[in-house]
Design a protein around this motif. Sequence first.
Motif, PDB file in Angstrom:
ATOM      1  N   GLY A 323       0.733  -1.093  -0.085  1.00 38.36           N
ATOM      2  CA  GLY A 323      -0.008   0.003  -0.100  1.00 38.36           C
ATOM      3  C   GLY A 323       0.792   1.279  -0.073  1.00 38.36           C
ATOM      4  N   GLY A 324       2.127   1.188  -0.080  1.00 34.78           N
ATOM      5  CA  GLY A 324       2.858   2.407  -0.205  1.00 34.78           C
ATOM      6  C   GLY A 324       3.179   3.040   1.072  1.00 34.78           C
ATOM      7  N   GLY A 325       2.882   2.588   2.148  1.00 33.25           N
ATOM      8  CA  GLY A 325       2.928   3.215   3.419  1.00 33.25           C
ATOM      9  C   GLY A 325       3.914   2.844   4.543  1.00 33.25           C
ATOM     10  N   TYR A 326       4.825   1.938   4.031  1.00 29.82           N
ATOM     11  CA  TYR A 326       5.831   1.491   5.208  1.00 29.82           C
ATOM     12  C   TYR A 326       7.211   1.532   4.712  1.00 29.82           C
ATOM     13  N   ASP A 327       7.535   2.478   3.794  1.00 30.37           N
ATOM     14  CA  ASP A 327       8.721   2.611   3.131  1.00 30.37           C
ATOM     15  C   ASP A 327       9.512   3.626   4.057  1.00 30.37           C
ATOM     16  N   PHE A 328       9.774   3.270   5.320  1.00 33.50           N
ATOM     17  CA  PHE A 328      10.459   4.051   6.554  1.00 33.50           C
ATOM     18  C   PHE A 328      11.249   2.794   7.127  1.00 33.50           C
TER      19      PHE A 328
END
Length: 970
Positions: A323-328
């Motif tokens: 979903g593109g929200g965990y790129d940290f």
Amino acid sequence: MTETTQTLDYSATLYLPQTEFPMRGGLPQKEPETVARWQANGLYKQLRASAAGRPKFVLHDGPPYANGNIHIGHALNKILKDVITRSFQMRGYDSNYVPGWDCHGLPIEWKIEEKYREKGLDKDKVPVNEFRQECRDFAAGWIAVQTEEFKRLGIEGDFEHPYTTMAFHSEARIAGELLKIARTGQLYRGSKPIMWSVVERTALAEAEVEYQDYESDTIWVKFPVSGGAAALADASVVIWTTTPWTIPGNRAISFSPRIAYGLYEVTAAANDFGPQPGEKLIFADALAADCATKAKIELKRINDVKASDLEGMTSDHPFKGLGGGYDFAVPLISGDHVTDDAGTGFVHTAPGHGREDFEAWMDAAPALRARGISTDIPFTVDDAGYYTKDVPGLGPDREGGPARVIDDKGKKGDANDSVIKALIGFGLLFARGRLKHTYPHSWRSKKPVIFRNTPQWFVYMDEDFGDGSTLRSRALKAIDDTRFVPAAGQNRLRAMIETRPDWVLSRQRAWGVPISVFADADGKVLVDDEVNARILEAFEAEGADAWFAEGARERFLGSRANEPWVQVRDILDVWFDSGSTHVFTLEDRPDLKWPADVYLEGSDQHRGWFHSSLLESCATRGRAPYNAVITHGFTMDEKGEKMSKSRGNVVAPQDVMAKSGADILRLWVMTTDYWDDQRLGNSVIQTNIDSYRKLRNTIRWMLGTLAHDDGSDVPVAEMPELERLMLSRVAELDALVRKGYDDFDFKRITRALIDFANIELSAFYFDVRKDALYCDAPSSKRRKASLQVIRTVFDCLVTWMAPMLPFTTEEAWLSRNPEADSVHLQQFPEIPAEWIDEKLAAKWKKIRTVRRVVTGALEVERREKRIGSSLEAAPVVHITDPELIAAVKDTDFAEICITSGITIVASDGPADAFRLEDVATVSVVPVEATGTKCARSWRITDDVGSDPDFPDVSARDAAALHELKALGRI
């Protein structure tokens, strides 16, 4: 031995007991009549009038919840409180008991919602104040029911003017306490993980949670290393968790510098989805083998992994790409809570889902921000248990809608399975399993709770008040200054205060006192005396409903209504309500005082009422609202198991009272070690019934005997030794009773008084003195002295036990004093300490030692039917101990042993003489009495017939008959 012909009905000449006090108590029928009499006569008001001007002693009532019939725990609690207040009232204090009730909160709101659901109605469509009125009416109904049930227990207090947390004045004062805290800057809005009930849609305090067995999904997850030590670049850190649904909220991995870690390579694998040969993994060395077993793999240790390797390391989130929200980056941080007892030696850290996770994250936050890592905490789960937009891929953007952690019925949702499926898809699930363990549940709904990060209102525990103190330091000092009974309660409460987080006050419900503040968008609280005054004035007149009324914001803000202040809609935790009862009860009532002398509740209230009262009072007044804290345990069944309806082992106080009476229930409370858990069942009740009957018969005999008491006194110095001995015991008991009440040690008092009544009175003193009391002449000093002692014993025993057995002692007192109002208006008799005669007591201890051997010998004779009564015997007593001989030689030992004669011989008795193992220096040879049986006293003597007017009685009895004749009685 010969017998003469009786010419008179001698039984009519005896002072035999005469009383209408029945042998059988008939408590289930009589007790309600006594309660009605107390109410009709205004006993409570009489008590207050009689105590006017005395020092106050105040036990502040911890409020029971107004939502059902009382149970055995209520009965135990109220009886203990009643005994304490009555005992101080009867010892020179104005001891006023004001009952109270907790009325707000979820249990009542839940009941009203259930009614709505049954009718297919939506609570949210009902005007909030209409709903609140239904809650108020519900609580009022149960207060009325519980009031009558408490009265039936014999509880005496101001039931006409109790305190309730829902009274308008109470709600105004509760709001006022909150505003005091807000004024000091100690109230703040924050975002922290708190326990949340999805079923009930509200935050919960620790005191509202119980721990039950629960089966959790467990997973081991690989976090690929993405930065840091080059040697570990192609490895993965493995974590273990029992809450798979929290993985989306992961923001760090915690490790411990105290643990030895290693880098391992998979050499073989026999699994469907887990790690494969060649993969490199990092574990705590102590847990690597166990982890390998879980994943069905074989491992080879390659190298050490030092703390310096882990510091500064980062990994990828396992959902990277979802979903593109965990790129940290997921940093590794040091945490004191990490151990190598279980798991992997690394702790998955989701700061929005656990207190330790949150604290470790906040401790690391400054250093993380310096490295450019965001320290924002996501809001991953909403109030209904669904994933939010902060969980891309599994939240609202997921096809079919967001996954759910727990549903409305407290059942597991699909969040765990969704997380596990995603991890398998990314190839990052190391292993999975299930675990039975204890897990927090709401004590109301009995359903599991979750930890979720939400905006809530808190009170700081460690923020300086401006005087160098914090709420925590104030509370710890107050604990040190408080007396705890039992003493262990102090350490328990101290441990809770030392480690507790900030106090979360807000609840997302409708029935309660609102958090009546206005705040800006950043959570800054408006502090305005005029606004606060308007709020409190409205609450005093209209109750807290005023906060929810239409136009409330404009009404309270006044000229500031155009400013961007937001009216807070949350309500206060009910523990804040009950923690404030000392304000609107102790401070505001002139018949009470602040602080209370005593708070008394169950041991669970160390985290409940004791705890919240301590925090509230320390926040607003700098000290505890109590000087002493007493705790009692819980009531189990006779097997020591918890009572429950499903087991069918519940003992209802209403049933015990209906069958046996409240005084039986009260006697059980008085004979238990109430500081610990107690047991109750049919056999326990029967044991107390047996004890009660013996005690009642002792009282009955005294009443019957005192029917012949003319009130004349004999100077103590002129009394026979036996009477002086009994007065010495009374004085000793007086000290014991008073100290026992001061120490709240009721079992010690009860045991001492029951033993005194059964062993020293009924089985000894009364037995010895019956002959003199029944047969002596009216002028006999011995008889008068005995009556005087019995009068004293009766007054003491009945008043000493009045706090414990209020119904029976009332009946006995009014039987003796029919013109009196109540025994409960009496004070404990003042007993001269100089009555204590230790030398006399030591002498009579020796006398009773010899007597015990004699009575043992006579019991054998009766059992073998060689005699029918001890008066048919004149035993020979052989004594070799000079001290025992000296003790008995100056006494009428035959009277003491209730025989017609006795011979003391200073020698060892024959081999076949009766002996007791523990009294080797005394032996007894039974001998039949010689002479003639007195037709009046039944004693066998040589002087029967010595008086020609009464030829069939002894000289003593003839003299008594002459006196009675002169008085016109015969």
